[in-house]
Motif scaffolding. Structure first.
Motif, short mmCIF file in Angstrom:
data_model
loop_
_atom_site.label_atom_id
_atom_site.label_comp_id
_atom_site.label_asym_id
_atom_site.label_seq_id
_atom_site.Cartn_x
_atom_site.Cartn_y
_atom_site.Cartn_z
N LEU A 116 34.18 47.18 49.76
CA LEU A 116 34.87 48.25 49.06
C LEU A 116 36.31 47.80 48.83
CD1 LEU A 116 35.26 51.19 48.01
CD2 LEU A 116 35.76 51.84 50.40
N VAL A 117 36.77 47.89 47.59
CA VAL A 117 38.15 47.52 47.27
C VAL A 117 38.90 48.78 46.85
CG1 VAL A 117 39.68 46.12 45.85
CG2 VAL A 117 37.47 45.19 46.59
N LEU A 118 39.87 49.17 47.63
CA LEU A 118 40.73 50.29 47.28
C LEU A 118 41.96 49.73 46.58
CD1 LEU A 118 40.50 52.31 50.62
CD2 LEU A 118 39.18 52.65 48.52
N GLY A 119 42.25 50.24 45.40
CA GLY A 119 43.33 49.70 44.59
C GLY A 119 42.85 48.65 43.61
N ALA A 120 41.57 48.70 43.25
CA ALA A 120 41.01 47.69 42.33
C ALA A 120 41.55 47.82 40.92
CB ALA A 120 39.49 47.79 42.32
N GLY B 108 44.50 44.20 44.15
CA GLY B 108 43.17 44.75 44.37
C GLY B 108 42.18 44.30 43.32
N GLY B 109 42.63 44.31 42.05
CA GLY B 109 41.75 43.88 40.97
C GLY B 109 41.40 42.42 41.08
N GLU B 110 42.38 41.59 41.43
CA GLU B 110 42.13 40.15 41.56
C GLU B 110 41.15 39.86 42.69
OE1 GLU B 110 42.27 36.61 39.96
OE2 GLU B 110 43.76 38.05 39.25
N VAL B 111 41.32 40.52 43.83
CA VAL B 111 40.40 40.30 44.94
C VAL B 111 39.01 40.81 44.59
CG1 VAL B 111 39.90 40.86 47.35
CG2 VAL B 111 42.25 40.40 46.66
N ALA B 112 38.93 41.95 43.93
CA ALA B 112 37.63 42.49 43.53
C ALA B 112 36.87 41.52 42.64
CB ALA B 112 37.81 43.84 42.83
N ARG B 113 37.56 40.96 41.65
CA ARG B 113 36.89 40.03 40.74
C ARG B 113 36.48 38.75 41.45
NH1 ARG B 113 40.89 42.42 37.53
NH2 ARG B 113 42.42 40.81 38.05
N GLN B 114 37.30 38.26 42.35
CA GLN B 114 36.95 37.02 43.04
C GLN B 114 35.83 37.24 44.05
OE1 GLN B 114 39.96 34.29 44.28
NE2 GLN B 114 41.38 34.85 42.65
N LEU B 115 35.81 38.40 44.70
CA LEU B 115 34.67 38.71 45.57
C LEU B 115 33.38 38.80 44.75
CD1 LEU B 115 36.14 41.41 47.98
CD2 LEU B 115 35.24 39.18 48.66
N ASP C 141 32.74 37.28 41.95
CA ASP C 141 32.35 35.93 41.52
C ASP C 141 31.79 35.10 42.67
OD1 ASP C 141 33.26 36.67 39.03
OD2 ASP C 141 35.15 35.56 39.15
N ALA C 142 32.15 35.47 43.90
CA ALA C 142 31.63 34.77 45.07
C ALA C 142 30.29 35.32 45.53
CB ALA C 142 32.64 34.86 46.21
N GLY C 143 29.76 36.31 44.80
CA GLY C 143 28.43 36.82 45.11
C GLY C 143 28.40 38.12 45.88
N TRP C 144 29.56 38.73 46.09
CA TRP C 144 29.60 40.01 46.81
C TRP C 144 29.25 41.16 45.88
CZ3 TRP C 144 31.57 41.15 51.91
CH2 TRP C 144 31.84 40.01 52.67
N GLN C 145 28.68 42.21 46.47
CA GLN C 145 28.50 43.47 45.76
C GLN C 145 29.76 44.29 46.00
OE1 GLN C 145 24.76 45.45 46.65
NE2 GLN C 145 23.77 43.49 47.10
N VAL C 146 30.50 44.54 44.95
CA VAL C 146 31.83 45.15 45.07
C VAL C 146 31.81 46.59 44.57
CG1 VAL C 146 34.26 44.97 44.44
CG2 VAL C 146 32.90 42.89 44.78
N ARG C 147 32.36 47.48 45.39
CA ARG C 147 32.56 48.87 45.00
C ARG C 147 34.05 49.13 44.86
NH1 ARG C 147 28.91 51.45 49.81
NH2 ARG C 147 26.90 50.52 49.24
N ALA C 148 34.40 50.10 44.04
CA ALA C 148 35.81 50.44 43.85
C ALA C 148 35.93 51.93 43.56
CB ALA C 148 36.41 49.63 42.71
N TRP D 170 32.01 51.12 40.16
CA TRP D 170 33.11 52.07 40.27
C TRP D 170 32.60 53.45 40.64
CZ3 TRP D 170 38.25 50.65 39.61
CH2 TRP D 170 38.45 49.37 39.11
N ARG D 171 33.33 54.12 41.51
CA ARG D 171 33.01 55.49 41.90
C ARG D 171 34.24 56.36 41.72
NH1 ARG D 171 29.25 55.61 47.30
NH2 ARG D 171 27.77 54.00 46.70
N ARG D 172 34.00 57.58 41.29
CA ARG D 172 35.12 58.50 41.18
C ARG D 172 35.54 58.94 42.59
NH1 ARG D 172 34.37 62.96 36.90
NH2 ARG D 172 32.73 63.65 38.34
N GLY D 173 36.81 58.78 42.88
CA GLY D 173 37.28 59.14 44.21
C GLY D 173 38.75 58.83 44.38
#
Length: 326
Positions: A12-16, A21-28, A30-37, A54-57
């Motif tokens: 989960l990336v808060l501040g994506a 936050g966006g940079e870490v989310a994209r790199q995670l 690309d590394a094969g992680w399932q990313v939520r934001a 993405w989730r509303r929250g």
């Protein structure tokens, strides 16, 4: 970065929506992680785009954070109040929500740290164990924030803190580079220098910071419960190297530019009425004394620190900001 898929790796990336936050989310991703934001103003409850769920929250809503963190092994806490508004009132409640979610999931919290934690008694060369006696309100809040992360490790969470210098990069958003040195969307003609010549300053290229965080996440099981690292980044030894790099890159694109002193006098006049300028003024001391973070602990763990050559990083940043001709 490997693109191997790890189906059980959820983060989960808060501040994506922001720079780091966006940079870490994209790199995670690309590394094969399932990313939520999380995103406050999302039009629908969920939205899958750019390979991110993405989730509303709202990071200020504990239920939103805890629900979004279900099944996540990593929570990247890269969220800050927009425009520094209500910073003192919101920073600690937001991290408390992240901590609650991490304890429930037994997850690792990853925090982009700053040099704000330190005061003059620790300057000018800092390692991770330097005393933290900040002289600013923002610094004192950052110390409390990290103390809460340390306390959380006694309840099943892990924390990784990566402290770095001033961010710059193609999508850095609010940064000294984009708000102080150049004007986004305008060709580079005027460059402002916030510090005095002769005073060193530390910079961190955002994609390098994110690569560092992802590398540490992959090694998290071998790290201490509360692990702190300093990123050496780009050290400007006399306060002129960054502005000269901007001039060199601009010149290669046929642009002549001039360097002038940043108008601190104007900030002082407008600070009572503009929250962002008020916060910038509070941190002016970081441009008046050289403050350098050591990166030896990070190198011991990773072998080497991700590091993009300065001119290459500056060019990518200026392109991203729309400051170079197409």
């Amino acid at each position: 970065m490997s693109s191997t898929k790890f189906p059980d790796s959820r983060a989960l990336v808060l501040g994506a929506s922001g720079g780091i936050g966006g940079e870490v989310a994209r790199q995670l991703r690309d590394a094969g992680w399932q990313v939520r934001a999380l995103k406050r103003d999302l039009a629908t409850d969920t939205d899958h785009r750019d390979g991110i769920a993405w989730r509303r929250g709202d990071a200020m809503n504990r239920k939103d954070v805890v629900d979004a963190a279900r099944g996540c092994k990593v929570i990247v806490h890269a969220v800050n109040p927009p425009g520094y508004r209500h910073w003192a009132e919101r920073v600690l409640p937001m991290v408390d929500n992240t901590i609650a979610a991490a304890i429930e999931e037994g997850a690792t919290i990853v925090l982009p740290g700053t040099v704000y934690n330190y005061g003059p008694d620790a300057f000018a060369r800092l390692d991770e164990d330097a005393p933290q006696h900040p002289s600013t309100r923002k610094g004192r809040i950052r110390v409390l924030l990290e103390q809460r992360l340390l306390d959380a490790t006694s309840h099943g969470a892990q924390a990784i803190v990566v402290r770095a210098g001033d961010f710059f990069g193609p999508r850095a958003g609010n940064s000294w580079f984009s708000q102080g040195l150049v004007k986004p969307g305008r060709a580079v003609q005027a460059i402002q220098r916030p510090g005095r010549p002769g005073v060193g300053h530390q910079w961190a290229y955002l994609p390098d910071v994110a690569r560092t965080m992802v590398a540490l996440i992959c090694k998290r099981t071998s790290l201490e419960p509360f692990a702190r690292f300093h990123l050496a980044g780009h050290w400007d030894p006399d306060g002129t190297e960054m502005t000269e790099a901007i001039r060199r890159v601009a010149r290669r694109h046929g642009l002549d530019s001039k360097v002038s002193a940043f108008p601190w006098w104007l900030v002082a006049l407008a600070a009572p009425f503009v929250p962002t300028l008020r916060e910038l003024r509070e941190m002016r001391y970081l441009w008046e004394v050289p403050v350098r973070m050591e990166g030896s602990r990070l190198k011991d763990v990773l072998g080497e620190e991700p590091h993009t050559p300065l001119d290459e990083a500056v060019e990518a940043t200026l392109v991203g900001l729309g400051c170079l001709p197409r």
